[in-house]
Design a protein around this motif. Structure first.
Motif, PDB file in Angstrom:
ATOM      1  N   THR A  64       0.849  -1.199   0.000  1.00 56.48           N
ATOM      2  CA  THR A  64       0.000   0.000   0.000  1.00 56.48           C
ATOM      3  C   THR A  64       0.885   1.249   0.000  1.00 56.48           C
ATOM      4  O   THR A  64       2.079   1.172   0.311  1.00 56.48           O
ATOM      5  N   PRO A  65       0.296   2.400  -0.330  1.00 56.74           N
ATOM      6  CA  PRO A  65       1.076   3.648  -0.285  1.00 56.74           C
ATOM      7  C   PRO A  65       1.696   3.877   1.099  1.00 56.74           C
ATOM      8  O   PRO A  65       2.764   4.475   1.207  1.00 56.74           O
ATOM      9  N   GLY A  66       1.032   3.379   2.140  1.00 52.10           N
ATOM     10  CA  GLY A  66       1.562   3.526   3.493  1.00 52.10           C
ATOM     11  C   GLY A  66       2.697   2.560   3.816  1.00 52.10           C
ATOM     12  O   GLY A  66       3.260   2.611   4.908  1.00 52.10           O
ATOM     13  N   GLY A  67       3.006   1.640   2.879  1.00 52.80           N
ATOM     14  CA  GLY A  67       4.143   0.734   3.080  1.00 52.80           C
ATOM     15  C   GLY A  67       3.775  -0.615   3.665  1.00 52.80           C
ATOM     16  O   GLY A  67       4.662  -1.405   3.999  1.00 52.80           O
ATOM     17  N   PHE A  68       2.474  -0.911   3.780  1.00 53.00           N
ATOM     18  CA  PHE A  68       2.058  -2.213   4.311  1.00 53.00           C
ATOM     19  C   PHE A  68       1.869  -3.225   3.182  1.00 53.00           C
ATOM     20  O   PHE A  68       1.297  -2.883   2.138  1.00 53.00           O
ATOM     21  N   THR A  69       2.336  -4.440   3.384  1.00 53.74           N
ATOM     22  CA  THR A  69       2.106  -5.515   2.416  1.00 53.74           C
ATOM     23  C   THR A  69       0.719  -6.086   2.668  1.00 53.74           C
ATOM     24  O   THR A  69       0.394  -6.490   3.787  1.00 53.74           O
ATOM     25  N   MET A  70      -0.106  -6.125   1.630  1.00 55.01           N
ATOM     26  CA  MET A  70      -1.475  -6.632   1.797  1.00 55.01           C
ATOM     27  C   MET A  70      -1.448  -8.140   2.070  1.00 55.01           C
ATOM     28  O   MET A  70      -0.659  -8.867   1.458  1.00 55.01           O
ATOM     29  N   SER A  71      -2.323  -8.594   2.974  1.00 56.48           N
ATOM     30  CA  SER A  71      -2.392 -10.035   3.270  1.00 56.48           C
ATOM     31  C   SER A  71      -3.084 -10.790   2.147  1.00 56.48           C
ATOM     32  O   SER A  71      -2.908 -11.999   1.990  1.00 56.48           O
ATOM     33  N   VAL A  72      -3.862 -10.079   1.350  1.00 53.63           N
ATOM     34  CA  VAL A  72      -4.588 -10.666   0.230  1.00 53.63           C
ATOM     35  C   VAL A  72      -3.684 -10.629  -1.011  1.00 53.63           C
ATOM     36  O   VAL A  72      -3.026  -9.624  -1.267  1.00 53.63           O
ATOM     37  N   GLY A  73      -3.640 -11.734  -1.752  1.00 51.97           N
ATOM     38  CA  GLY A  73      -2.913 -11.758  -3.024  1.00 51.97           C
ATOM     39  C   GLY A  73      -3.821 -11.234  -4.129  1.00 51.97           C
ATOM     40  O   GLY A  73      -5.023 -11.479  -4.108  1.00 51.97           O
ATOM     41  N   LEU A  74      -3.254 -10.506  -5.080  1.00 50.42           N
ATOM     42  CA  LEU A  74      -4.068  -9.859  -6.113  1.00 50.42           C
ATOM     43  C   LEU A  74      -3.626 -10.238  -7.519  1.00 50.42           C
ATOM     44  O   LEU A  74      -2.438 -10.432  -7.788  1.00 50.42           O
ATOM     45  N   LEU A  80      -8.130  -3.155 -17.835  1.00 49.61           N
ATOM     46  CA  LEU A  80      -7.481  -2.439 -16.737  1.00 49.61           C
ATOM     47  C   LEU A  80      -7.367  -3.329 -15.509  1.00 49.61           C
ATOM     48  O   LEU A  80      -8.274  -4.103 -15.206  1.00 49.61           O
ATOM     49  N   GLY A  81      -6.235  -3.209 -14.819  1.00 51.51           N
ATOM     50  CA  GLY A  81      -6.039  -3.957 -13.580  1.00 51.51           C
ATOM     51  C   GLY A  81      -5.729  -3.005 -12.445  1.00 51.51           C
ATOM     52  O   GLY A  81      -5.000  -2.018 -12.637  1.00 51.51           O
ATOM     53  N   TRP A  82      -6.303  -3.296 -11.279  1.00 51.88           N
ATOM     54  CA  TRP A  82      -6.076  -2.422 -10.120  1.00 51.88           C
ATOM     55  C   TRP A  82      -4.743  -2.781  -9.485  1.00 51.88           C
ATOM     56  O   TRP A  82      -4.456  -3.973  -9.277  1.00 51.88           O
ATOM     57  N   THR A  83      -3.944  -1.791  -9.208  1.00 53.44           N
ATOM     58  CA  THR A  83      -2.655  -2.053  -8.546  1.00 53.44           C
ATOM     59  C   THR A  83      -2.403  -1.021  -7.459  1.00 53.44           C
ATOM     60  O   THR A  83      -3.017   0.060  -7.446  1.00 53.44           O
ATOM     61  N   THR A  84      -1.522  -1.396  -6.554  1.00 53.97           N
ATOM     62  CA  THR A  84      -1.055  -0.457  -5.540  1.00 53.97           C
ATOM     63  C   THR A  84       0.441  -0.665  -5.334  1.00 53.97           C
ATOM     64  O   THR A  84       0.946  -1.782  -5.459  1.00 53.97           O
ATOM     65  N   ASP A  85       1.118   0.452  -5.048  1.00 55.59           N
ATOM     66  CA  ASP A  85       2.525   0.404  -4.639  1.00 55.59           C
ATOM     67  C   ASP A  85       2.765   1.645  -3.785  1.00 55.59           C
ATOM     68  O   ASP A  85       1.808   2.330  -3.404  1.00 55.59           O
ATOM     69  N   ARG A  86       4.024   1.946  -3.501  1.00 58.04           N
ATOM     70  CA  ARG A  86       4.326   3.102  -2.639  1.00 58.04           C
ATOM     71  C   ARG A  86       3.795   4.406  -3.242  1.00 58.04           C
ATOM     72  O   ARG A  86       3.568   5.372  -2.522  1.00 58.04           O
ATOM     73  N   CYS A  87       3.615   4.412  -4.561  1.00 57.73           N
ATOM     74  CA  CYS A  87       3.175   5.650  -5.223  1.00 57.73           C
ATOM     75  C   CYS A  87       1.670   5.871  -5.154  1.00 57.73           C
ATOM     76  O   CYS A  87       1.194   6.982  -5.420  1.00 57.73           O
ATOM     77  N   GLY A  88       0.880   4.817  -4.851  1.00 59.55           N
ATOM     78  CA  GLY A  88      -0.564   5.014  -4.737  1.00 59.55           C
ATOM     79  C   GLY A  88      -1.367   3.894  -5.377  1.00 59.55           C
ATOM     80  O   GLY A  88      -0.803   2.927  -5.894  1.00 59.55           O
ATOM     81  N   TYR A  89      -2.676   4.053  -5.294  1.00 60.78           N
ATOM     82  CA  TYR A  89      -3.626   3.107  -5.891  1.00 60.78           C
ATOM     83  C   TYR A  89      -3.991   3.596  -7.280  1.00 60.78           C
ATOM     84  O   TYR A  89      -4.205   4.790  -7.472  1.00 60.78           O
ATOM     85  N   ARG A  90      -4.078   2.705  -8.250  1.00 58.78           N
ATOM     86  CA  ARG A  90      -4.488   3.133  -9.587  1.00 58.78           C
ATOM     87  C   ARG A  90      -4.823   1.920 -10.465  1.00 58.78           C
ATOM     88  O   ARG A  90      -4.522   0.780 -10.102  1.00 58.78           O
ATOM     89  N   TYR A  91      -5.413   2.200 -11.606  1.00 55.75           N
ATOM     90  CA  TYR A  91      -5.615   1.171 -12.625  1.00 55.75           C
ATOM     91  C   TYR A  91      -4.523   1.317 -13.674  1.00 55.75           C
ATOM     92  O   TYR A  91      -4.158   2.439 -14.055  1.00 55.75           O
ATOM     93  N   THR A  92      -3.995   0.162 -14.158  1.00 53.81           N
ATOM     94  CA  THR A  92      -2.987   0.183 -15.224  1.00 53.81           C
ATOM     95  C   THR A  92      -3.423  -0.771 -16.336  1.00 53.81           C
ATOM     96  O   THR A  92      -4.179  -1.715 -16.099  1.00 53.81           O
ATOM     97  N   ARG A  93      -2.912  -0.529 -17.548  1.00 54.67           N
ATOM     98  CA  ARG A  93      -3.164  -1.438 -18.672  1.00 54.67           C
ATOM     99  C   ARG A  93      -2.127  -2.556 -18.723  1.00 54.67           C
ATOM    100  O   ARG A  93      -2.353  -3.585 -19.363  1.00 54.67           O
ATOM    101  N   ILE A  94      -0.981  -2.319 -18.076  1.00 57.55           N
ATOM    102  CA  ILE A  94       0.115  -3.287 -18.070  1.00 57.55           C
ATOM    103  C   ILE A  94       0.245  -3.868 -16.662  1.00 57.55           C
ATOM    104  O   ILE A  94       0.199  -3.134 -15.668  1.00 57.55           O
ATOM    105  N   ASP A  95       0.410  -5.188 -16.587  1.00 51.74           N
ATOM    106  CA  ASP A  95       0.674  -5.846 -15.308  1.00 51.74           C
ATOM    107  C   ASP A  95       2.108  -5.525 -14.886  1.00 51.74           C
ATOM    108  O   ASP A  95       3.049  -5.902 -15.592  1.00 51.74           O
TER     109      ASP A  95
END
Ligand code: MD6
Ligand code: FE
Length: 226
Positions: A64-74, A80-95
């Motif tokens: 997550t943007p806050g630096g926590f690893t999600m317990s759920v696998g995605l 479009l696919g939903w993703t999250t990393d340190r930069c934020g939550y967003r949809y991307t066309r590329i995995d």
């Protein structure tokens, strides 16, 4: 019982016990519904299609943007696919894991999502994204709103497979009291309209073994992201 059986003096109470019952709909909000068992007749087609998607885009634990690893696998499929990393939550066309476009949404996924949306009163549902959540016992999803989509006019269709889970359905403010809604293999939640931005989450998954899926829960959420 057929109507020409009505004259029969013996009634077979168990005639339909092993027959797929019509899906039962429970209303959990003004425009929110649980369609009990709605996906059951589709699982023979859904599970092989899911395997193909996961071979191309395996489950991964995101940060997550806050630096926590999600317990759920995605994972995701669709444009479009939903993703999250340190930069934020967003949809991307590329995995981001494979550098490839997300796998196409299987036809059976789309057909099921549209049939469920229609059953709940939302016609012309055109999802371009299916987020696939993978829970093992202990995994949870904290209260959140789904608000990374460009418009909130389309509903969200959420399919539960495998182990049961306790769904928390809150209000429009995080601190609003949540209802607890148990979700079982084959259940579908559909919500939209005035309920589209309600907080929701999943309590830590309890230990167990599902006859078809083993010690896991898989959830699809279909959205119109763009
Ligand atoms: C889950 N579901 O059921 C998590 N979001 O595993 C969600 O976060 C969700 O079920 C939006 C709409 C329906 C959902
Ligand atoms: Fe959500």
């Amino acid at each position: 019982m057929r109507s020409d059986d009505m004259s029969s003096t013996t009634i077979d109470l168990f005639a339909n016990a092993d027959v797929q019952q019509p899906a039962k709909t429970e209303r959990i909000g003004e425009q929110s519904f649980v369609l009990r068992g709605f996906a059951l007749p589709w699982t023979d087609r859904l599970l092989p299609a899911l395997e193909r998607v996961l071979r191309a885009a395996p489950f991964r634990q995101m940060v997550t943007p806050g630096g926590f690893t999600m317990s759920v696998g995605l994972s995701s499929c669709g444009t479009l696919g939903w993703t999250t990393d340190r930069c934020g939550y967003r949809y991307t066309r590329i995995d981001p894991l494979t550098g490839q476009p997300w796998p196409d949404m299987p036809a059976v996924f789309l057909e099921l999502a549209q049939a469920a949306a229609l059953e709940a009163g939302f016609s012309d549902f055109m999802p371009d994204s299916c987020l696939i959540n993978h829970y093992v016992p202990g995994a949870r999803m904290s209260l959140h709103q789904d608000k990374n989509e460009r418009s909130y006019s389309a509903p969200i269709v959420s399919v539960s497979l495998g182990l049961p889970a306790m769904f928390l359905f809150g209000g429009h403010v995080r601190s609003d009291k949540s209802q607890r809604v148990p979700l079982f293999h084959g259940d579908i939640v559909v919500w939209g309209g005035v309920d589209r931005l309600r907080y929701h989450g999943i309590l830590p998954l309890k230990d167990g073994v599902h006859p078809q899926l083993g010690a896991q829960r898989i959830n699809f959420t279909f959205r119109t992201a763009d």
